[in-house]
Each structure stands twice: as C-alpha cells, then as structure tokens.
Design a protein around this motif. Structure first.
Motif, mmCIF file in Angstrom:
data_model
loop_
_atom_site.group_PDB
_atom_site.id
_atom_site.type_symbol
_atom_site.label_atom_id
_atom_site.label_comp_id
_atom_site.label_asym_id
_atom_site.label_seq_id
_atom_site.Cartn_x
_atom_site.Cartn_y
_atom_site.Cartn_z
ATOM 1 N N ASN A 36 24.474 46.086 39.041
ATOM 2 C CA ASN A 36 25.029 47.545 38.301
ATOM 3 C C ASN A 36 26.544 47.327 38.585
ATOM 4 O O ASN A 36 27.220 47.325 39.306
ATOM 5 N N TYR A 37 27.343 46.793 37.421
ATOM 6 C CA TYR A 37 28.441 46.760 37.103
ATOM 7 C C TYR A 37 29.368 47.966 37.117
ATOM 8 O O TYR A 37 28.852 49.090 36.639
ATOM 9 N N ASN A 38 30.520 48.070 37.873
ATOM 10 C CA ASN A 38 31.312 49.401 37.893
ATOM 11 C C ASN A 38 32.672 49.257 37.048
ATOM 12 O O ASN A 38 32.892 50.140 36.366
ATOM 13 N N LEU A 39 33.097 47.934 37.330
ATOM 14 C CA LEU A 39 34.566 47.711 36.666
ATOM 15 C C LEU A 39 34.629 46.259 36.057
ATOM 16 O O LEU A 39 33.907 45.429 36.634
ATOM 17 N N PHE A 40 35.297 46.220 35.055
ATOM 18 C CA PHE A 40 35.649 45.086 34.356
ATOM 19 C C PHE A 40 37.185 44.844 34.206
ATOM 20 O O PHE A 40 37.697 45.692 33.754
ATOM 21 N N ARG A 41 37.696 43.875 34.956
ATOM 22 C CA ARG A 41 39.244 43.753 34.702
ATOM 23 C C ARG A 41 39.599 42.745 33.404
ATOM 24 O O ARG A 41 39.037 41.435 33.588
ATOM 25 N N ILE A 42 40.059 43.208 32.483
ATOM 26 C CA ILE A 42 40.142 42.186 31.195
ATOM 27 C C ILE A 42 41.883 42.606 30.548
ATOM 28 O O ILE A 42 42.510 43.462 31.294
ATOM 29 N N LYS A 70 32.399 37.766 46.154
ATOM 30 C CA LYS A 70 32.869 38.142 47.500
ATOM 31 C C LYS A 70 32.315 39.427 47.819
ATOM 32 O O LYS A 70 32.471 40.417 46.794
ATOM 33 N N LYS A 71 31.943 39.661 49.016
ATOM 34 C CA LYS A 71 31.417 41.042 49.224
ATOM 35 C C LYS A 71 32.667 41.766 50.073
ATOM 36 O O LYS A 71 33.363 41.401 50.718
ATOM 37 N N ILE A 72 32.539 43.051 49.318
ATOM 38 C CA ILE A 72 33.840 43.881 49.647
ATOM 39 C C ILE A 72 33.412 45.225 50.369
ATOM 40 O O ILE A 72 34.179 45.772 51.114
ATOM 41 N N ALA A 73 32.192 45.538 50.372
ATOM 42 C CA ALA A 73 31.520 46.754 51.139
ATOM 43 C C ALA A 73 29.798 46.528 50.983
ATOM 44 O O ALA A 73 29.363 45.333 50.426
ATOM 45 N N GLU A 74 29.277 47.469 51.779
ATOM 46 C CA GLU A 74 27.943 47.268 51.786
ATOM 47 C C GLU A 74 27.445 47.430 50.336
ATOM 48 O O GLU A 74 27.624 48.507 49.737
ATOM 49 N N ASP A 75 26.682 46.557 50.002
ATOM 50 C CA ASP A 75 26.218 46.339 48.535
ATOM 51 C C ASP A 75 27.115 46.213 47.468
ATOM 52 O O ASP A 75 26.675 46.360 46.415
ATOM 53 N N LYS A 76 28.195 46.216 47.857
ATOM 54 C CA LYS A 76 29.501 45.993 46.647
ATOM 55 C C LYS A 76 30.108 44.733 46.829
ATOM 56 O O LYS A 76 30.303 44.210 47.890
ATOM 57 N N TYR A 77 30.143 43.939 45.562
ATOM 58 C CA TYR A 77 30.741 42.926 45.491
ATOM 59 C C TYR A 77 31.877 42.737 44.410
ATOM 60 O O TYR A 77 31.839 43.444 43.593
ATOM 61 N N LYS A 78 32.508 41.702 44.514
ATOM 62 C CA LYS A 78 33.742 41.421 43.599
ATOM 63 C C LYS A 78 33.503 39.957 42.815
ATOM 64 O O LYS A 78 33.109 38.967 43.838
ATOM 65 N N LEU A 79 33.516 39.805 41.901
ATOM 66 C CA LEU A 79 33.533 38.448 40.989
ATOM 67 C C LEU A 79 34.743 38.204 40.208
ATOM 68 O O LEU A 79 35.036 38.979 39.462
ATOM 69 N N THR A 80 35.458 36.855 40.861
ATOM 70 C CA THR A 80 36.685 36.744 40.431
ATOM 71 C C THR A 80 36.766 35.070 39.711
ATOM 72 O O THR A 80 36.320 34.451 40.632
ATOM 73 N N HIS A 81 37.384 35.182 38.948
ATOM 74 C CA HIS A 81 37.647 33.578 38.441
ATOM 75 C C HIS A 81 38.339 32.647 39.520
ATOM 76 O O HIS A 81 39.173 33.136 40.017
ATOM 77 N N LYS A 82 37.694 31.807 39.602
ATOM 78 C CA LYS A 82 38.144 30.865 40.794
ATOM 79 C C LYS A 82 39.652 30.455 40.774
ATOM 80 O O LYS A 82 40.095 30.250 41.836
ATOM 81 N N PHE A 83 40.205 30.295 39.594
ATOM 82 C CA PHE A 83 41.572 29.964 39.551
ATOM 83 C C PHE A 83 42.689 30.948 40.196
ATOM 84 O O PHE A 83 43.567 30.824 40.394
ATOM 85 N N ILE A 84 41.836 32.310 40.153
ATOM 86 C CA ILE A 84 42.911 33.520 40.707
ATOM 87 C C ILE A 84 42.098 34.130 41.587
ATOM 88 O O ILE A 84 42.580 35.399 42.142
ATOM 89 N N SER A 85 41.327 33.427 42.386
ATOM 90 C CA SER A 85 40.436 34.252 43.346
ATOM 91 C C SER A 85 41.159 34.347 44.928
ATOM 92 O O SER A 85 40.591 34.855 45.724
ATOM 93 N N TYR A 86 42.370 33.732 44.944
ATOM 94 C CA TYR A 86 42.925 33.716 46.318
ATOM 95 C C TYR A 86 43.751 35.323 46.610
ATOM 96 O O TYR A 86 43.981 35.951 45.865
ATOM 97 N N ASN A 87 43.649 35.402 47.893
ATOM 98 C CA ASN A 87 44.230 36.739 48.355
ATOM 99 C C ASN A 87 45.574 36.927 47.994
ATOM 100 O O ASN A 87 46.672 36.140 47.933
#
Length: 212
Positions: A36-42, A70-87
């Motif tokens: 279940n998606y919560n946010l889309f960064r567009i 990347k897992k960011i909390a219990e059951d919560k994940y983030k999906l980021t394009h690999k070219f901009i996925s760095y900290n």
C-alpha cells in the motif's frame, strides 16, 4: 515508475487530473505480499519535486528495475531511483549542491527512456512547456532517435513563420541536424532562402549540417 493523477482538489493546484507523472521516490507499507503506497515524490506542473499523497494517483507503469528498496520502519519501505538513492540526496538537491542536479537529470532520463510512451513524448513536443520540450529533444539526441523528425520540422516551420526565436527552436534545429535526409535538407534550405532576419546560432547549425 509513472503514475496518473486520478483525483485532485483545490489544495493541489500544481498537479493536473489525468496527467501522468514520473516517480523519483515513493513510500509504502508492505504486509506479507500486500503493498500500500503512502507517498509519491514527483515533479509537478511547476517543476517542483515534492511528495504527494498516493491516494491522488494510480500506477500506470512500474517496469523500471532501476530503483533501490530500503526499509525505514516496521513494515514501511522507501523506493528510490538508484541514481539518487544515496544518503543526503534530497537535502543536496534542494540546495543545488554537489552533483545532485546532474544525478536527478540522469534519473529522469532513465525513467523517460524506459517508461514514457512515444505518444507522451509527442504531446510534450507539441506543448508549451519549453523546459520539458528541450529535455525531450536532448534525450532524443542522446539516444539517436529520429522518430519525431517530421513532426519537429512542422513545429520548426510554424515557429519560423511566426519568428518565435527561442532556446527551444535552437535545440530543435540541433536535434534535426543530427540526422540526414531529404526532408531535413529541404527544411534547412527553406530556412536559408526565406529567412531575412537571420540568427547566428541557427545559421551555424545549418551550416555545419551541410558541411559535414
């Protein structure tokens, strides 16, 4: 990933219903196999890259494997394009720091190449958003795609008739000049023979086309 706006309200003036947007990052809840998606960064209609609630969108394309989960909390994940996925990327991006802007454009190009249809590209090229039009033209030059040559010759003729000289017309000339055929020859000959006002940048592009 690409999403279409299926609903909007007065609090969301910067997105358009039924328009498709590229997703650079998203957040979702995953329980077992259910996502279940919560946010889309567009990137919205005014060029801002910010998160929007997922309830306003539906996914129309999700066949790009160049995202990092990347897992960011219990059951919560983030999906980021690999070219901009760095900290720290987003902080750098909003400050226009380091290589963040270049990395963002690389991610955008990858999403467009893999997931944008030719019809969508054609609409952008015919539209009024010069920044997006230039981006598509530069992308087409990079991948050496001549699919839109005839359409762009028509656009070029229209702009020259109205004498709409701008950066987009220069980019259009540069794109067309990367290919060789009789229609391009005719278009550039028309420009040289009928253009009384002249333009140094366009003249140079046409000259290099015929001399190479």
């Amino acid at each position: 990933m690409r999403v279409k706006c299926i609903e909007r309200d007065n609090s969301l003036p910067d997105i358009t219903q039924n328009k498709i947007y590229s997703v650079f990052e998203c957040e979702f809840i995953k329980n077992n196999e259910e996502v279940n998606y919560n946010l889309f960064r567009i990137q919205d209609d005014y060029g801002s890259v910010i998160p929007y609630e997922a309830k306003y969108f539906e996914i129309v394309s999700n066949n790009n494997s160049n995202y990092v989960e990347k897992k960011i909390a219990e059951d919560k994940y983030k999906l980021t394009h690999k070219f901009i996925s760095y900290n720290g990327f987003w902080a750098m991006f909003y400050e226009e720091d380091g290589t963040s802007l270049d990395d963002f454009w690389r991610a955008k190009k990858d999403i467009y190449i893999q997931e944008m249809s030719q019809d969508e590209m054609g609409e952008i090229l015919q539209g009024e958003n010069q920044d997006e039009r230039d981006f598509i033209l530069e992308l087409l030059m990079e991948i050496k795609d001549d699919y839109f040559i005839e359409d762009l010759i028509k656009i070029g003729r229209k702009q020259l008739k109205e004498w709409t000289i701008n950066h987009s017309l220069e980019t259009l000339f540069l794109y067309i000049s990367r290919f060789k055929n009789e229609k391009i020859d005719s278009f550039f000959i028309e420009y040289l023979s009928e253009n009384e006002k002249g333009n140094d940048k366009l003249d140079r592009i046409v000259s290099e086309y015929f001399n190479n």
